[in-house]
Design an enzyme around this catalytic site. Sequence first.
Site, mmCIF file in Angstrom:
data_model
loop_
_atom_site.group_PDB
_atom_site.id
_atom_site.type_symbol
_atom_site.label_atom_id
_atom_site.label_comp_id
_atom_site.label_asym_id
_atom_site.label_seq_id
_atom_site.Cartn_x
_atom_site.Cartn_y
_atom_site.Cartn_z
ATOM 1 C CB SER A 260 -0.900 0.006 1.230
ATOM 2 O OG SER A 260 -0.125 0.335 2.376
ATOM 3 C CE LYS A 261 -1.318 7.032 -2.733
ATOM 4 N NZ LYS A 261 -2.793 6.936 -2.735
#
Length: 537
Positions: A260-261
């Site tokens: 994820s980010k």
Amino acid sequence: MAANREDEVRVRFAPSPTGMLHLGGARTAIYNWAFARACGGDFILRIEDTDPERSTEENTQIILRALRWLGLDWDEGPEIGGAVGPYFQTERMGTYEAALEELKAKGAAYPCFCTKERLDACRQEAEREHGGYAGYDGHCRSIPAEEAASRIAAGEPHVWRLRVPEGHGPIQFDDAVYGPMAFPADVMDDLILVRSDGSPTYNFAVVCDDANMGITHVIRGDDHLSNTPRQILIYEALGFDVPTFAHLPMILGPDGKKLSKRHGATNVEDYRDRGFLPDAMVNYLALLGWSLDGETTVISKETLCHDFSLERISKKDAVFDEEKLTWLDGVHIREMDEGAWLDAAAPWLAYARCLGERVAPGVSVHPSPTKEEQKERIRQLLAPWREVPEEAWQRALASVADERSWHAQVYPLIIERQTTFNELPDKLSYLFWGKNVALDEKSVAKVLKKEDGRAEEALRICRGVLADESIPWDADGLQEECRARGEAAELKPKLLFQPLRVAVCGNQVSPPLFESIVLLPREDVLARIDGVLETIF
Ligand code: GLU
Ligand code: ZN
């Protein structure tokens, strides 16, 4: 139109344009594309834009652009059309309505008038009494047809649900990756097909589309695995053949959590903007969950299109490793010829020029970044030219185009030691300093101000050679002459050349010295040396 599955593979990538194309989506697209190519089938792109709140035209364009950048061409889809279009779900509403009509006629769908309040209360009660909610309780299943019709006619809000057949045995399918799967049907509640505003749910629209588009293999992330039994019930209700499913393992970050980010860039175009090559991205993403033979790491698109198979997709989650991607990028760079390299390098060379031209006049000394700081700075360089004033940028770009043969000489200097394009500006800005020099502080201390005190002498010897117009401006010749004069003064090559390197290129780790020197005008090289002689000693 349902394609004949015996003779034709048809796969699709079906992004929702609610954001950018992220790495997981890109991998799904690559697998579908490669599988279609390897089977001589069709790769279809379908935009699932039914969520009006989160879908945007801009995101659709970004996704198309990212797919094109990766080189994943589609046979049917947006902008090119095809026999079973349209390829945007919002333009296919009529097909969902028709499918619902068919289910209604068969008695396989029924209206549910339950209010949100009732459903919430059911959920709360189930959680209290049984520790979990098993889904909708079938409250409206047995409302007589006439009563339902008059309530609809009176305008009572309702959704349409699938009537899951009673006594349906386990829902089974043979996943091409995970193998035989079975889900008990009696725990499947009557899922919603069409919402009260008339819009289809994801599960309903995706089945209608996959069936109507003749999709033979559904290859997608395993976050959809729990949707598959529901979708199979819809296929069965509509009397469609069920396609083959292949669910892809997750991509994890280095910490073992879903990528994820938090782990840094997950947007494909960020990698483009950092100068990664599309072929390296495709190569790397293809290997996140698939392997050619368990050992080959460098794989071309051609190989992928020839040899990709569902059998070699792994069940194990894959870990995204940016260092490995970076390494692979370097491998693909080294396969580029001069022309391809120049095309890819152009903006980075132009930016190196912008940086070079910004260096302070005369001789300046700059703190030395640590290796980590340097790496981090390069990681952060994302299409940095966006910050350059437009006019200066156009000028820099034009110079790369106009002086292509000069820039081509940079290619052999750097090609063996380059891993990404965004490291070029820092490594090559010295070529654009003109008569100025930006010195690295540590190199000043370690080389120019070394205790043995011979750096100044070394510089003067080299200056003498470089100023001698009778010696051709040629790397080997100049280097030989310097070496000979250094030997005469009992200066070993390292002691002789390191000060020259620092004075001309600013640090001790630049690309090959004399090859760099001959790319510069003689008067600039002499001015840099003179500046250093005057300010440092
Ligand atoms: N639009 C869905 C998604 O982006 C597609 C899922 C599927 O491939 O069935 O997750
Ligand atoms: Zn109901």
